[in-house]
Design an enzyme around this catalytic site. Structure first.
Site, short mmCIF file in Angstrom:
data_model
loop_
_atom_site.label_atom_id
_atom_site.label_comp_id
_atom_site.label_asym_id
_atom_site.label_seq_id
_atom_site.Cartn_x
_atom_site.Cartn_y
_atom_site.Cartn_z
N ASN A 182 -4.78 -20.31 20.99
CA ASN A 182 -3.72 -21.03 20.55
C ASN A 182 -2.54 -20.04 21.05
OD1 ASN A 182 -1.75 -21.91 18.90
ND2 ASN A 182 -2.19 -21.02 17.08
N LYS A 222 0.37 -20.84 20.78
CA LYS A 222 1.66 -20.96 19.60
C LYS A 222 2.90 -21.58 20.52
CE LYS A 222 -0.52 -17.75 16.90
NZ LYS A 222 -0.46 -16.90 15.77
N HIS A 227 -2.48 -24.77 10.50
CA HIS A 227 -2.22 -23.28 10.73
C HIS A 227 -1.32 -22.70 9.75
CE1 HIS A 227 -1.36 -19.51 12.86
NE2 HIS A 227 -2.19 -19.93 13.59
N GLU A 239 0.89 -20.50 10.00
CA GLU A 239 2.51 -20.55 10.38
C GLU A 239 3.23 -21.88 9.68
OE1 GLU A 239 1.87 -19.29 14.22
OE2 GLU A 239 1.05 -17.36 13.39
N GLU A 283 -8.54 -18.22 9.06
CA GLU A 283 -7.94 -17.40 9.65
C GLU A 283 -6.86 -16.48 8.35
OE1 GLU A 283 -6.50 -18.24 13.66
OE2 GLU A 283 -5.33 -19.37 12.38
N GLY A 334 -1.80 -11.94 14.18
CA GLY A 334 -0.74 -11.17 14.66
C GLY A 334 -0.52 -9.49 14.17
N SER A 374 -6.34 -11.70 15.16
CA SER A 374 -6.57 -10.28 15.91
C SER A 374 -7.66 -10.34 16.88
CB SER A 374 -6.04 -9.10 15.15
OG SER A 374 -4.89 -9.01 14.56
P1 13P Z 1 -3.75 -13.49 16.77
O1 13P Z 1 -4.88 -13.58 17.60
O2 13P Z 1 -2.24 -13.39 17.67
O3 13P Z 1 -3.75 -12.70 15.60
O4 13P Z 1 -3.47 -15.09 16.33
C1 13P Z 1 -4.09 -15.63 15.58
C2 13P Z 1 -4.07 -17.02 15.37
O5 13P Z 1 -3.01 -17.16 14.55
C3 13P Z 1 -4.79 -17.94 16.10
O6 13P Z 1 -4.36 -19.35 15.52
#
Ligand code: 13P
Length: 252
Positions: free
Chosen positions: A10, A12, A94, A96, A166, A172, A207
């Site tokens: 992803n 982003k 997601h 976010e 997740e 992150g 992560s």
């Molecule tokens: P990270 O791997 O950067 O923690 O992000 C995970 C994520 O949000 C994947 O959709």
């Protein structure tokens, strides 16, 4: 039984056309000597979808989709427009989007249904915040997110989705869930999905990197990863693909 191992990036709101081209070159399966059962996908910004459409090695996905077919929805993108770019997967819900753009579980479920109506596979994301985990509410929160999707989808359609657990506190932050901690939630999710549970790929996200992918992907109910930061680094992402491939090969 889900027999493949899924390595899904992803990006982003990151990347560029040149990086997309670099990844298309760098993810040739035969050069990486990957087992057939490894599925590689990258969910990228909409403007980069076309750069992957010619790749036979990488499936390409978007990160959001409109609930509606077309019309006066400024700034939104429809299923048909995504498919025209060669997209066949889409992340919905997601954390976010849930947190920063106030998407409700109902909206997320509508988006999953809309994706399926148009032949796109939705990757539905679920997960609890740190506070919710500390309050012992993980299963309640994840359960509510899954039930909204179960209510919205037609019987039989639920088995066409992919699901990503997740935990928000692991995204992150470098704070990965312990493999047993992730497995506990995954096996619970599989049970909630009933008969469809055995068919749906369950990905872990938060992560994931080359250093922890092996342990996570070895868990019984973890079928691969949804990878943020580490999916932007070609070497790191290639390493995760190779780790997934090694896990598909007969042991011993
Ligand atoms: P990270 O791997 O950067 O923690 O992000 C995970 C994520 O949000 C994947 O959709």
């Amino acid at each position: 039984m889900v027999s493949s191992v899924f390595v899904v990036g992803n990006w982003k709101m990151n990347g560029s056309i040149s990086r997309a081209e670099e990844f298309c070159q760098g993810l040739r399966r035969f050069e990486l000597d990957l087992a057939e059962q490894v599925e590689i996908a990258l969910c990228v910004p909409d403007t980069l979808l076309a750069a992957f459409s010619a790749s036979e090695d990488v499936r390409v996905g978007a990160q959001n989709i409109s609930e509606y077919d077309s019309g006066a929805y400024t700034g939104e993108i429809s299923a048909d427009l995504l498919m025209e770019q060669g997209c066949d997967l889409v992340i919905v819900g997601h954390s976010e989007r849930r947190q920063l753009f106030a998407e409700s579980s109902e909206q997320v479920a509508n988006k999953a249904a809309q994706a399926l109506r148009h032949g796109l596979t939705p990757i539905v994301c679920v997960g609890e915040t740190e506070q919710q985990r500390e309050q012992g509410r993980t299963f309640e929160v994840v359960g509510e997110q899954i039930q909204a999707v179960q209510r919205e989808l037609k019987a039989g359609d639920i088995e066409k989705i992919w699901l990503a657990y997740e935990p928000v506190w692991a995204i992150g932050t470098g704070k990965t869930a312990q493999p047993e901690q992730a497995q506990e939630v995954h096996s619970w999710i599989r049970a909630q999905l009933g008969k469809a549970g055995v068919k749906i790929p369950l990905l872990y996200g938060g992560s994931v990197k080359a250093a922890n992918a092996d342990q996570l992907f070895q868990q019984k109910d973890i079928n691969g990863g949804l990878i943020g930061g580490a999916s932007l680094d070609l070497n790191e992402f290639q390493s995760i693909c190779k780790i997934a491939s090694a896990l598909t090969k007969p042991k011993g």
